[in-house]
Motif scaffolding. Structure first.
Motif, PDB file in Angstrom:
ATOM      1  N   VAL A 245      37.109  33.637  44.395  1.00 41.45           N
ATOM      2  CA  VAL A 245      38.261  34.414  43.969  1.00 41.45           C
ATOM      3  C   VAL A 245      38.365  34.361  42.556  1.00 41.45           C
TER       4      VAL A 245
ATOM      5  N   THR B 270      38.240  44.480  45.439  1.00 45.96           N
ATOM      6  CA  THR B 270      39.401  44.127  44.444  1.00 45.96           C
ATOM      7  C   THR B 270      40.748  44.836  44.795  1.00 45.96           C
TER       8      THR B 270
ATOM      9  N   PHE C 122      37.498  39.256  44.856  1.00 47.89           N
ATOM     10  CA  PHE C 122      37.013  38.336  45.716  1.00 47.89           C
ATOM     11  C   PHE C 122      35.608  38.842  46.071  1.00 47.89           C
TER      12      PHE C 122
ATOM     13  N   LEU D 179      50.658  36.087  46.054  1.00 46.01           N
ATOM     14  CA  LEU D 179      50.533  36.554  44.654  1.00 46.01           C
ATOM     15  C   LEU D 179      51.691  37.622  44.555  1.00 46.01           C
TER      16      LEU D 179
ATOM     17  N   LEU E 206      41.208  35.792  39.379  1.00 50.03           N
ATOM     18  CA  LEU E 206      42.594  36.479  38.975  1.00 50.03           C
ATOM     19  C   LEU E 206      42.720  37.017  37.612  1.00 50.03           C
TER      20      LEU E 206
ATOM     21  N   ILE F  32      43.050  40.841  41.751  1.00 45.45           N
ATOM     22  CA  ILE F  32      42.420  39.712  42.325  1.00 45.45           C
ATOM     23  C   ILE F  32      41.033  40.205  42.710  1.00 45.45           C
TER      24      ILE F  32
ATOM     25  N   GLU G 154      44.251  30.220  41.174  1.00 48.99           N
ATOM     26  CA  GLU G 154      43.209  30.634  42.054  1.00 48.99           C
ATOM     27  C   GLU G 154      42.815  29.098  42.920  1.00 48.99           C
TER      28      GLU G 154
ATOM     29  N   TRP H 103      46.778  35.795  50.950  1.00 51.52           N
ATOM     30  CA  TRP H 103      46.640  35.573  49.553  1.00 51.52           C
ATOM     31  C   TRP H 103      47.453  36.888  49.144  1.00 51.52           C
TER      32      TRP H 103
END
Length: 500
Positions: free
Chosen positions: A109, A45, A95, A147, A111, A93, A125, A143
């Motif tokens: 993933v 996370t 994952f 973001l 969000l 996020i 995503e 990523w």
């Protein structure tokens, strides 16, 4: 088919590369990134802080319907702009890195964000998965970088439309981050010129920061000495109008004791600047009282008006400070012999308008009888036969002048000493009359000793013209001197400056 040993070797290599990527991210984001290994894959996370670029803001608009981040439909009210912030609450996020990551199998993933609607999150995503499909390599750092600029990456609307509850959450988070940044930053104190950490500073609403000792010492001194006009931001960069802290801000900075004194002084100043406020004559009270007309108002009957104290409810006459005697009865003469002498001399040496006011207040017969008793019969005849009353600036030859001349050789007697004191008081009143003017708003005496003809009263802070005594607008007082044809003082801003 590949042997089991080869598959295990590839999986082991992938796991090592995953560990290398995760350890690097954990070192870069120690407080915002965590992960764990579960069965055959890594689960993690991260919280991505979203900060506007320098010179840019996040514009937040409230709305009633639950339409997070969406454009309003046709005819739908968009609400009102409530705030601009630089720091938005983080995007979370979640994952999962499968055994085939980073080369053969994409990571999963998910969000989460309170201020972005679900449709926009799912679309973002998909964009993240597409980014891995193009690279087929370690993608987590990319990523997080994408973001951080989610406004352009996800093409969010500007302004962002959220509910009132979320707007308050965004505001609280932005304020928390700003305070944390302020606490760990070094600032040069403009007073002592030393660099002080923000945690040891106090910051005013205008944004200027000072070390706590300098600012509290300065404000405390101004309040204790009653210099409220100087109670403002000490920074020379606070322009064009220096910030003046209000009572809640001072209470936060200085505590309740000094803030209470500030509030008391503010109330006293506002009362002193109010021309309809007089003070209760009772020694045990002396509270503020409101009268129906200002001091010196020609509409006042007998030179006095009824006033009622707001604290003890004592009704009194503003002319003689005695109990209210009605609008018809005249004021009684004061009992103090010294004040009676002053009144007699004020009438005998005064101008026509000054004598008329005394006659209205005490009665013509009463005040003239007092003058005869204190200064003799000649004082009345000299007052009646004085200089032209139409010229108030022209000095009068008074009974006091004659008495002083007649008694120059009798300095040891009581009457010459009294006449000398009267003459001194008369000269003082004459100087005040010739060198000062009254503020047209609060009637305070003002002396002009240099500068232009735009004046500002030291009591009520009102702006007025020294030439015509007209009140001027606070926003642009100099327009009075630019209005050709509309003002008789146009072009006369500096008239008489060399003579002042």
């Amino acid at each position: 088919m590949p042997a089991i040993a080869e598959i295990e070797a590839v999986a082991t290599n992938h796991l090592a590369e995953q560990q290398e990527e995760l350890l690097a991210l954990e070192a870069i984001y120690p407080d915002r990134f965590n992960y764990r290994y579960h069965i055959d894959r890594n689960i993690g996370t991260a919280h991505v802080f979203v900060v506007a670029e320098d010179g840019e803001w996040w514009n937040i608009v409230t709305r009633n319907a639950d339409r997070k981040g969406k454009e309003p439909e046709l005819g739908e009210a968009t609400g009102e702009m409530v705030l601009q912030v630089r720091h938005m609450p983080p995007v979370r996020i979640d994952f999962t890195l499968p055994p085939g990551y980073p080369y053969s199998t994409p990571p999963t993933v998910r969000l989460e964000c309170e201020w972005i609607d679900d449709d926009a999150l799912r679309a973002t995503e998909a964009l993240l998965r597409d980014a891995w499909a193009k690279e087929r390599d370690m993608i987590l750092f990319s990523w997080l970088d994408m973001l951080a600029d989610i406004r352009s990456f996800a093409q969010l609307t500007d302004p962002l439309i959220v509910s009132n509850e979320i707007a308050w959450s965004i505001r609280s988070f932005d304020q928390m981050v700003r305070e944390a940044d302020f606490a760990r930053t070094l600032y040069p104190c403009p007073v002592c010129m030393e660099e002080v950490r923000g945690s040891d500073c106090l910051r005013l609403a205008c944004g200027h920061a000072f070390c706590a000792g300098c600012l509290t010492g300065y404000f405390s001194l101004m309040i204790q000495e009653g210099r409220l006009a100087s109670l403002q931001c000490p920074s020379i960069e606070c322009q064009p109008e220096p910030h003046k802290p209000d009572e809640p801000e001072l209470r936060y900075l200085l505590g309740d004791a000094l803030a209470d004194r500030y509030a008391q002084l503010q109330t006293q100043r506002s009362l002193e600047a109010d021309p309809t406020i007089v003070w209760c004559p009772r020694p045990t009270c002396q509270g503020p009282a409101h009268c129906d007309a200002t001091v010196g108002d020609p509409n006042r009957r007998n030179g006095a008006m009824l006033a009622v104290c707001n604290q003890c409810y004592y009704s009194f006459c503003t002319g003689c400070n005695r109990g209210w005697h009605g609008p018809v009865s005249k004021c009684r003469l004061p009992d103090d012999a010294g004040i009676q002498v002053d009144l007699a001399d004020e009438y005998a040496s005064g101008y026509q308008e000054e004598r008329r006011k005394l006659e209205q207040q005490y009665g013509r017969h009463t005040i003239r009888k007092l003058v005869r008793a204190q200064l003799g019969d000649d004082a009345i005849s000299d007052a009646d036969d004085g200089c032209d009353d139409d010229d108030p600036r022209k000095p009068r030859k008074t009974a006091t002048d004659n008495a002083v001349q007649e008694n120059e050789t009798a300095a040891s007697s009581a009457r010459p000493r009294r006449i000398g004191r009267i003459a001194a008081r008369r000269e003082t009143r004459k100087w005040i009359h010739e060198n000062t003017k009254r503020c047209p708003q609060c009637r305070s005496q003002i002396q002009k000793w240099h500068g232009c003809n735009r004046m500002q009263c030291f009591v009520c802070k009102g702006h007025f013209c020294w030439l015509c005594l007209k009140l001027l607008p606070i926003t642009d007082p100099y327009s009075h001197y630019r209005s050709q044809g509309e003002s008789k003082c146009a072009g006369l801003l500096f008239l008489g400056v060399d003579e002042t």
